[in-house]
Every structure is written in structure tokens, then in C-alpha cells.
Design a protein around this motif. Structure first.
Motif, PDB file in Angstrom:
ATOM      1  N   SER A  68       0.684  -1.033  -0.117  1.00  0.00           N
ATOM      2  CA  SER A  68       0.021  -0.085   0.013  1.00  0.00           C
ATOM      3  C   SER A  68       0.911   1.104   0.088  1.00  0.00           C
ATOM      4  N   VAL A  69       1.953   1.181   0.650  1.00  0.00           N
ATOM      5  CA  VAL A  69       2.914   2.483   0.677  1.00  0.00           C
ATOM      6  C   VAL A  69       3.214   2.505  -0.871  1.00  0.00           C
ATOM      7  N   LEU A  70       3.861   1.311  -1.393  1.00  0.00           N
ATOM      8  CA  LEU A  70       4.263   1.611  -2.914  1.00  0.00           C
ATOM      9  C   LEU A  70       3.165   1.978  -3.761  1.00  0.00           C
ATOM     10  N   ASN A  71       1.968   1.535  -3.653  1.00  0.00           N
ATOM     11  CA  ASN A  71       0.709   2.227  -4.443  1.00  0.00           C
ATOM     12  C   ASN A  71       0.746   3.671  -4.060  1.00  0.00           C
ATOM     13  N   ASN A  72       0.790   4.072  -3.041  1.00  0.00           N
ATOM     14  CA  ASN A  72       0.545   5.537  -2.828  1.00  0.00           C
ATOM     15  C   ASN A  72       1.703   6.166  -2.871  1.00  0.00           C
ATOM     16  N   ALA A  73       3.297   5.706  -2.982  1.00  0.00           N
ATOM     17  CA  ALA A  73       4.329   6.277  -3.200  1.00  0.00           C
ATOM     18  C   ALA A  73       4.334   7.205  -2.363  1.00  0.00           C
ATOM     19  N   ASP A  74       4.048   7.403  -0.939  1.00  0.00           N
ATOM     20  CA  ASP A  74       4.205   8.458   0.051  1.00  0.00           C
ATOM     21  C   ASP A  74       5.265   8.110   0.959  1.00  0.00           C
ATOM     22  N   PHE A  75       6.399   7.864   0.365  1.00  0.00           N
ATOM     23  CA  PHE A  75       7.403   7.332   1.256  1.00  0.00           C
ATOM     24  C   PHE A  75       8.014   7.784   2.232  1.00  0.00           C
ATOM     25  N   ILE A  76       7.984   9.226   2.237  1.00  0.00           N
ATOM     26  CA  ILE A  76       8.426  10.450   3.351  1.00  0.00           C
ATOM     27  C   ILE A  76       7.129  10.923   3.895  1.00  0.00           C
ATOM     28  N   ASN A  77       6.893  10.912   5.243  1.00  0.00           N
ATOM     29  CA  ASN A  77       5.730  11.551   5.856  1.00  0.00           C
ATOM     30  C   ASN A  77       4.597  11.284   5.456  1.00  0.00           C
ATOM     31  N   GLY A  78       4.386  10.022   5.069  1.00  0.00           N
ATOM     32  CA  GLY A  78       2.886   9.389   4.544  1.00  0.00           C
ATOM     33  C   GLY A  78       2.010   9.251   5.717  1.00  0.00           C
ATOM     34  N   SER A  79       1.071   8.826   5.491  1.00  0.00           N
ATOM     35  CA  SER A  79      -0.169   9.053   6.860  1.00  0.00           C
ATOM     36  C   SER A  79       0.199   8.069   7.702  1.00  0.00           C
ATOM     37  N   LYS A  80       0.759   6.917   7.165  1.00  0.00           N
ATOM     38  CA  LYS A  80       1.113   5.969   8.338  1.00  0.00           C
ATOM     39  C   LYS A  80       2.001   6.141   9.290  1.00  0.00           C
ATOM     40  N   VAL A  81       2.821   7.127   9.082  1.00  0.00           N
ATOM     41  CA  VAL A  81       3.955   7.895  10.083  1.00  0.00           C
ATOM     42  C   VAL A  81       2.951   8.451  11.215  1.00  0.00           C
ATOM     43  N   GLY A  82       2.187   9.357  10.917  1.00  0.00           N
ATOM     44  CA  GLY A  82       1.429  10.059  11.812  1.00  0.00           C
ATOM     45  C   GLY A  82       0.361   8.878  12.445  1.00  0.00           C
ATOM     46  N   GLN A  83      -0.111   8.078  11.907  1.00  0.00           N
ATOM     47  CA  GLN A  83      -0.866   7.054  12.557  1.00  0.00           C
ATOM     48  C   GLN A  83      -0.229   6.168  13.519  1.00  0.00           C
ATOM     49  N   LEU A  84       1.224   5.902  13.252  1.00  0.00           N
ATOM     50  CA  LEU A  84       2.237   5.017  14.093  1.00  0.00           C
ATOM     51  C   LEU A  84       2.308   5.881  15.278  1.00  0.00           C
ATOM     52  N   GLU A  85       2.725   7.276  15.238  1.00  0.00           N
ATOM     53  CA  GLU A  85       2.930   8.060  16.044  1.00  0.00           C
ATOM     54  C   GLU A  85       1.900   8.381  17.387  1.00  0.00           C
ATOM     55  N   THR A  86       0.772   8.197  16.692  1.00  0.00           N
ATOM     56  CA  THR A  86      -0.482   8.347  17.609  1.00  0.00           C
ATOM     57  C   THR A  86      -0.737   6.869  18.113  1.00  0.00           C
ATOM     58  N   GLU A  87      -0.414   5.746  17.584  1.00  0.00           N
ATOM     59  CA  GLU A  87      -0.543   4.324  18.375  1.00  0.00           C
ATOM     60  C   GLU A  87       0.421   4.249  19.329  1.00  0.00           C
ATOM     61  N   LEU A  88       1.773   4.731  18.997  1.00  0.00           N
ATOM     62  CA  LEU A  88       3.100   4.399  19.973  1.00  0.00           C
ATOM     63  C   LEU A  88       2.760   5.369  21.064  1.00  0.00           C
ATOM     64  N   SER A  89       2.331   6.662  21.086  1.00  0.00           N
ATOM     65  CA  SER A  89       1.845   7.419  22.220  1.00  0.00           C
ATOM     66  C   SER A  89       1.083   6.845  22.964  1.00  0.00           C
ATOM     67  N   GLN A  90      -0.210   6.523  22.529  1.00  0.00           N
ATOM     68  CA  GLN A  90      -1.284   5.768  23.329  1.00  0.00           C
ATOM     69  C   GLN A  90      -0.869   4.648  23.930  1.00  0.00           C
ATOM     70  N   TYR A  91       0.046   3.788  23.115  1.00  0.00           N
ATOM     71  CA  TYR A  91       0.573   2.593  23.981  1.00  0.00           C
ATOM     72  C   TYR A  91       1.237   2.718  25.124  1.00  0.00           C
ATOM     73  N   VAL A  92       2.174   3.826  24.917  1.00  0.00           N
ATOM     74  CA  VAL A  92       3.101   4.178  26.050  1.00  0.00           C
ATOM     75  C   VAL A  92       2.401   5.068  27.231  1.00  0.00           C
ATOM     76  N   GLY A  93       1.405   5.714  26.933  1.00  0.00           N
ATOM     77  CA  GLY A  93       0.896   6.597  27.839  1.00  0.00           C
ATOM     78  C   GLY A  93       1.285   7.936  27.805  1.00  0.00           C
ATOM     79  N   VAL A  94       2.051   8.479  26.698  1.00  0.00           N
ATOM     80  CA  VAL A  94       2.705   9.612  26.796  1.00  0.00           C
ATOM     81  C   VAL A  94       2.269  10.817  25.777  1.00  0.00           C
ATOM     82  N   LYS A  95       2.238  11.957  26.024  1.00  0.00           N
ATOM     83  CA  LYS A  95       1.457  12.799  25.026  1.00  0.00           C
ATOM     84  C   LYS A  95       2.009  12.809  23.703  1.00  0.00           C
ATOM     85  N   ASN A  96       3.278  13.024  23.414  1.00  0.00           N
ATOM     86  CA  ASN A  96       3.893  13.139  22.178  1.00  0.00           C
ATOM     87  C   ASN A  96       4.689  12.024  22.008  1.00  0.00           C
ATOM     88  N   CYS A  97       4.688  11.610  20.827  1.00  0.00           N
ATOM     89  CA  CYS A  97       5.814  10.626  20.159  1.00  0.00           C
ATOM     90  C   CYS A  97       6.136  11.280  18.834  1.00  0.00           C
TER      91      CYS A  97
END
Ligand SMILES: *Cc1c(COP(=O)(O)O)cnc(C)c1O
Length: 373
Positions: free
Chosen positions: A23-52
């Protein structure tokens, strides 16, 4: 047998991982793609810290934290003597002075007692300014943050939690990466949560620091990356790596649970013949490594050889104390001692550890260790 079985893990989750990469290849959004933001949200929720804030690797993550606090010449950063080189390397890289501290013999993490001794020594004998404690969650077990926090408060120091090996660990219900004023982790493939290349992340509850971190990791950007308000770095996580990590997050806790069962089994088989790792009450390890200690160096070297002959990989983390690394050649605080680190470096051995070992593997490995002794 594999030391960390990434091939097996991939085969088990191949369908989902391949789809995510495609899906990354199809979207060609290799840098700063939406999945990066999505991962930061998930990681910060997982850890319980406001900013990732994700970045290119765990070493950059540590450097970004020191840059955010404006640590440099004349500043002292306390670092455990028994850790991966990065934990001290970044201190010298920003121009500050690393002061190494001996470890606790049960957990291999920084010793609060030696830490306080080192701080007192620097305060009394130098013009340098103590600023930061790097507390490493070594081999997966969180450092002794209740004691370290007391010392940090007493001397007015920041805590930088290096959880490159500790991601997924806990103290009580609180997750690793939530104990430092700033915390970092690494997604190097062999770490507890690994991607398919290099990757890292920084965590903090402080919004001002989070803003600085976001700027430092993209060329010191202001409004955008062509408006540069400070000297920074080029340190981003690829969208491809974020895609892989989002899939791996789904089964991460299950893997850590399995690693804990495997560690228990190792300990049951080995506790009467070698020094086994001790997880303190209330601590939960993510088991980046299962590390035993032999009685002496000859015994350890002999064990490595025999295990290899039997097809069992093992590794020495770490052979050399930080204060003895050539790169810290000017290291000059010879009054501080490193007895536990030196002993551990000459006797320690890490055994295969991953979620896909079974009881038979562990009994096989343990029996060979028994025979060696
Ligand atoms: C691996 C590791 C790092 C560095 O992480 P990279 O992603 O390889 O740069 C830092 N500290 C510790 C304790 C590590 O084990």
C-alpha cells in the motif's frame, strides 16, 4: 536455531506485512506518509505519553533529546558503563562530557548508589555542570526509576530514558518510555519492536520540547523545512517502516508475553548452575536479551565455542565497558570505579531469545550449558 527469529515472525504474518508494504508502494508516499502519523498516535497511546516523534534511529533519538535540552560543552551527562555505545556516543557528539557509572549486579542497570557517588564527585572536583542522567532499560528491564527520580530531583537533573531495548517493559502498569523527562527507543530489527531497517522514536509529555524535537529532526524547520530557524538533523522514519511497525504492534504484546514464559523456563533450568537475570518485584521485562553470567572468562569463552559447535548462536553484550572504549580515550575520571561492569563484561553471555523458541529448545540449550560446567 536463530538468536532472534525474524524469518519465522515474517512468515507467520507475511500476508498482512506484504499488504501494508504494497500500500505504501501504491501511494508512493515514502516520506511523511499518513502511516507515520498514525504510528506516532498509536505509539503514544501505547506508552501513555502525550507526544511521540518518530525519527531515523535510536541513536538520533538520543541526540535529538540532548539537542532539545541544549546540552553541550561544560555539561555532564551520566551514562551507565554497561550499555550499547550510542548511549554515551551522543553525549560526546553534542560536545558534552559523559561520566560513566557502574551498574547493579542483579539487573545490570545503572546503580543509583554509584550514580550519586559520581554526581558528588563531579560537583566537588570539577567545574562541569551535571545536567542529565541517561537511564538505560538494559536487556528489556526498566531501570530503577523510583530511586533515579529521587536523585534527579535532589540534584536538579533531567532523566533521559534510553528504552531502545526496553520497549514493551513495565513498572507496575506504567510502560517503558514513560519514565524519562524525555524517553527514546529504537526500531532496529533485533530490538523488541523492530522494523525492516533503521527507525527510532522520542517520547515526552512536554509540548514545548515536542515542538523542538519536531523541528530538530527536520533540519531545524520553522514554518516548513525551507524556513530554518535552528541547526538540526535529517532524521525521519520512512513510511515503509511505519507500515511494518503498525502491523507488528498488533501482535507485539503477545510476543512479549511469550518471551516472559521463555525467560521463566530458562531460569528454571539454569538458576542452579549459572547466574541468571533477576527481574525485580513490580518490574516486567520485554526480554531484549536473556543474559547469564559464568564464573570467569575462560568458562564463558569455552561455552561460546561449544554452543556454536552444537548450532546454538550466542552473543556477548557487552565485551568492553564504556569507560574503556578507545573512542572515549580522553576519559579522565579514574577515581570512579566500575567493578561490577568489568566483572560482567568478562563473564556475561546472551542466549537465543525470541517468541518462537519452544520448551524443547530451552531444555536443549540449558543441558548443553550444564554439560559445559
Ligand atoms: C540499539 C541501541 C541504541 C541505538 O539504536 P539504533 O537504532 O541502532 O541507533 C541505543 N541504546 C541502546 C541501549 C541500544 O541497545
Amino acid at each position: 536455531m536463530e538468536f532472534r527469529d525474524l524469518k519465522h515472525q515474517y512468515q507467520l504474518h507475511k500476508g498482512e506485512i506484504d499488504t501494508a508494504i504494497q500500500s505504501v508502494l501504491n501511494n508512493a508516499d515514502f516520506i511523511n506518509g499518513s502511516k507515520v502519523g498514525q504510528l506516532e498516535t498509536e505509539l503514544s497511546q501505547y506508552v501513555g505519553v502525550k507526544n511521540c516523534i518518530t525519527c531515523a534511529n535510536g541513536t538520533d533519538a538520543l541526540q535529538l533529546a540532548l539537542m532539545t535540552w541544549n546540552i553541550g560543552k561544560g555539561d555532564v551527562v551520566f551514562v551507565p558503563d554497561f550499555t550499547f555505545f550510542s548511549s554515551g556516543e551522543v553525549v560526546s557528539l553534542v560536545g558534552a562530557t559523559p561520566v560513566f557509572v557502574d551498574i547493579d549486579e542483579d539487573t545490570y542497570n545503572i546503580s543509583p548508589k554509584s550514580l550519586e557517588k559520581a554526581i558528588e564527585y563531579i560537583v566537588k572536583n570539577t567545574d562541569l555542570k551535571p545536567q542529565v542522567i541517561v537511564a538505560v532499560d538494559l536487556f528489556g528491564q526498566p531501570a530503577d526509576f523510583s530511586q533515579i527520580r529521587k536523585i534527579a530531583d535532589k540534584y536538579n537533573l533531567f532523566i533521559l530514558e534510553d528504552a531502545a531495548q526496553g520497549f514493551g517493559g513495565k513498572i507496575g502498569e506504567k510502560k517503558a518510555c514513560s519514565f524519562g523527562d524525555i524517553a527514546t527507543t529504537s526500531f532496529f530489527p533485533a530490538k523488541p519492536l523492530g522494523c525492516y531497517g533503521d527507525g527510532g522514536a522520542v517520547f515526552t509529555n512536554n509540548d514545548e520540547w515536542a515542538g523542538l524535537l519536531r523541528s530538530y529532526c527536520v533540519h531545524g524547520k520553522g514554518q516548513d523545512k525551507y524556513d530554518n530557524v535552528r541547526i538540526g538533523m535529517n532524521s525521519r522514519l520512512d513510511t515503509l517502516q511505519a507500515a511494518v511497525l503498525l502491523v507488528k504492534m498488533k501482535f507485539f504484546d503477545d510476543e512479549i508475553t511469550k518471551c516472559n514464559q521463555i525467560a521463566e523456563e530458562y531460569t528454571r533450568c539454569l538458576k542452579d548452575i549459572v547466574k541468571v537475570p533477576i527481574v525485580r518485584d513490580g518490574m516486567y521485562s520485554s526480554w531484549a536479551q536473556y543474559t547469564i553470567c559464568f564464573q570467569n572468562n575462560t568458562q564463558r569463552e569455552n561455552a561460546i565455542e561449544i554452543l556454536r559447535e552444537k548450532g546454538i548462536p550466542s552473543a556477548v553484550y557487552y565485551r568492553k565497558p564504556m569507560h574503556m572504549q578507545e573512542a572515549f580515550g580522553e576519559y579522565k575520571f579514574t577515581e570512579l570505579d566500575y567493578m561490577i561492569t568489568e566483572e560482567t563484561c568478562s563473564c556475561c553471555l546472551s542466549l537465543p531469545m525470541h517468541a518462537y523458541l519452544n520448551i524443547t529448545d530451552i531444555e536443549y540449550i540449558s543441558n548443553i550449558v550444564k554439560l559445559i560446567l
